[in-house]
Motif scaffolding. Structure first.
Motif, mmCIF file in Angstrom:
data_model
loop_
_atom_site.group_PDB
_atom_site.id
_atom_site.type_symbol
_atom_site.label_atom_id
_atom_site.label_comp_id
_atom_site.label_asym_id
_atom_site.label_seq_id
_atom_site.Cartn_x
_atom_site.Cartn_y
_atom_site.Cartn_z
ATOM 1 N N UNK A 171 0.812 -0.973 0.047
ATOM 2 C CA UNK A 171 -0.252 -0.059 -0.067
ATOM 3 C C UNK A 171 0.857 1.309 0.067
ATOM 4 N N UNK A 172 0.211 2.324 -0.102
ATOM 5 C CA UNK A 172 0.895 3.610 -0.207
ATOM 6 C C UNK A 172 1.110 4.183 1.146
ATOM 7 N N UNK A 173 2.236 4.743 1.479
ATOM 8 C CA UNK A 173 2.517 5.656 2.677
ATOM 9 C C UNK A 173 3.325 6.721 2.403
ATOM 10 N N UNK A 174 2.765 7.809 2.844
ATOM 11 C CA UNK A 174 3.350 9.184 2.632
ATOM 12 C C UNK A 174 3.997 9.693 3.977
ATOM 13 N N UNK A 175 4.905 10.173 4.186
ATOM 14 C CA UNK A 175 5.527 10.460 5.217
ATOM 15 C C UNK A 175 6.026 12.251 5.173
ATOM 16 N N UNK A 176 5.305 13.140 5.758
ATOM 17 C CA UNK A 176 5.763 14.538 5.872
ATOM 18 C C UNK A 176 5.918 14.783 4.298
ATOM 19 N N UNK A 177 4.718 14.273 3.403
ATOM 20 C CA UNK A 177 4.803 14.793 1.972
ATOM 21 C C UNK A 177 5.480 14.117 1.186
ATOM 22 N N UNK A 178 6.269 13.050 1.573
ATOM 23 C CA UNK A 178 7.245 12.337 0.850
ATOM 24 C C UNK A 178 6.873 10.840 0.572
ATOM 25 N N UNK A 179 7.142 10.153 -0.521
ATOM 26 C CA UNK A 179 6.768 8.690 -0.528
ATOM 27 C C UNK A 179 7.670 8.046 0.679
ATOM 28 N N UNK A 180 7.240 7.476 1.503
ATOM 29 C CA UNK A 180 8.142 6.903 2.627
ATOM 30 C C UNK A 180 8.822 5.456 2.192
ATOM 31 N N UNK A 181 8.262 5.117 1.111
ATOM 32 C CA UNK A 181 9.005 3.830 0.670
ATOM 33 C C UNK A 181 10.161 4.338 -0.101
ATOM 34 N N UNK A 182 10.343 5.448 -0.698
ATOM 35 C CA UNK A 182 11.304 6.027 -1.394
ATOM 36 C C UNK A 182 12.462 6.571 -0.683
ATOM 37 N N UNK A 183 12.184 7.112 0.632
ATOM 38 C CA UNK A 183 13.192 7.675 1.440
ATOM 39 C C UNK A 183 14.427 6.808 1.791
ATOM 40 N N UNK A 184 15.403 7.189 1.678
ATOM 41 C CA UNK A 184 16.656 6.396 2.186
ATOM 42 C C UNK A 184 16.376 6.264 3.840
ATOM 43 N N UNK A 185 17.010 5.044 4.106
ATOM 44 C CA UNK A 185 16.954 4.820 5.662
ATOM 45 C C UNK A 185 17.107 5.851 6.515
ATOM 46 N N UNK A 186 18.493 6.462 6.294
ATOM 47 C CA UNK A 186 18.964 7.323 7.221
ATOM 48 C C UNK A 186 18.037 8.577 7.272
#
Length: 259
Positions: free
Chosen positions: A58-73
């Motif tokens: 499913x889709x998850x957005x974190x603070x306006x960004x695609x959470x799955x695409x965010x680097x772990x750091x």
């Protein structure tokens, strides 16, 4: 509404059994949202899925960004996590445990900076555990350990604070301290999300997500009577929400269940 976290059609499984069934949720920024529900409702799984700590679809957005695409750091800088029953190296000093919260801000294998040490000390003073900073984690009581782990999460200084059963082992005065810490985080513009079994404490939040059987059955303001009735329903009428001194309070209903 300014959304801190947004999820659509969220599915998650444990041991081959689906726990979350297509959950849609929007958690507002700058507020505290509590998550409640009976045992097995999927509360912890939802929190972990939103934090990207358990596999999900499913889709998850974190603070306006695609959470799955965010680097772990980068994700670790945006979300501070406090899980339930967390362990650790028992011989680590309390201050070193808290310093782990600063790792997302440090260069790879680089030394801790003065800013890191200041953030760790401030977090430990905030949770009143600075006095035993030189004691190993294994020598602390359950409540003391919980305060050190909360300090570790606060030391991250992330905009989103996610906590699973953060009141475990805390006595009433330190539960009140936790409530103050969460409120201060929100007043500074941060977002807090907490899974709680203590329904009365959960009712202090701005909003409440009520879960049952892997689905969200209600999401509303904690002050709304519709939220209170949803809490009562999901616990099968074994809990009643009443207003005492202008605050909603959850009370057990001792009326015997009819066969």
């Amino acid at each position: 509404m300014n959304a801190a976290i947004r999820a659509q059609a969220l599915h998650a499984s444990l041991g081959g059994v689906e726990v979350l069934h297509g959950v849609d949720v929007v958690l507002p920024g700058g507020k505290w949202t509590s998550i409640v529900g009976p045992n097995g409702a999927g509360k912890t799984t939802l929190l972990k899925a939103l934090a990207q700590l358990t596999p999900s679809r499913g889709a998850i957005e974190l603070l306006g960004r695609d959470a799955r695409a965010l680097p772990m750091r980068e994700r670790a800088r945006r979300i501070a996590w406090l899980g339930q029953n967390e362990g650790g190296a028992e011989d680590l000093l309390a201050r070193d445990v808290v310093m782990l919260g600063r790792l997302p801000h440090q260069e790879w294998l680089g030394p801790a900076t003065a800013q890191d040490h200041a953030a760790a000390q401030a977090a430990m003073e905030q949770t009143q555990c600075w006095d035993w900073r030189e004691r190993p984690l294994g020598q602390l009581s359950g409540g003391e350990r919980q305060r050190v782990l909360l300090a570790r999460a606060l030391a991250v200084r992330a905009p989103v604070l996610m906590m699973d059963e953060p009141l475990a082992n805390l006595d009433p005065p330190h539960q009140a301290d936790w409530l103050r810490i969460v409120r201060e985080h929100v007043q500074r513009g941060g977002t807090a999300v907490a899974v709680l079994h203590e329904i009365t404490m959960a009712l202090h939040a701005d909003e409440m997500v009520v879960m049952d059987a892997g689905r969200i059955v209600h999401h509303g303001a904690c002050a709304d009577t519709a939220t209170h009735r949803a809490v009562e329903r999901v616990f099968g009428g074994r809990v009643r929400v009443r207003e005492i001194d202008g605050r909603p309070v959850a009370l057990p209903d001792e009326t015997p269940a009819h066969p």
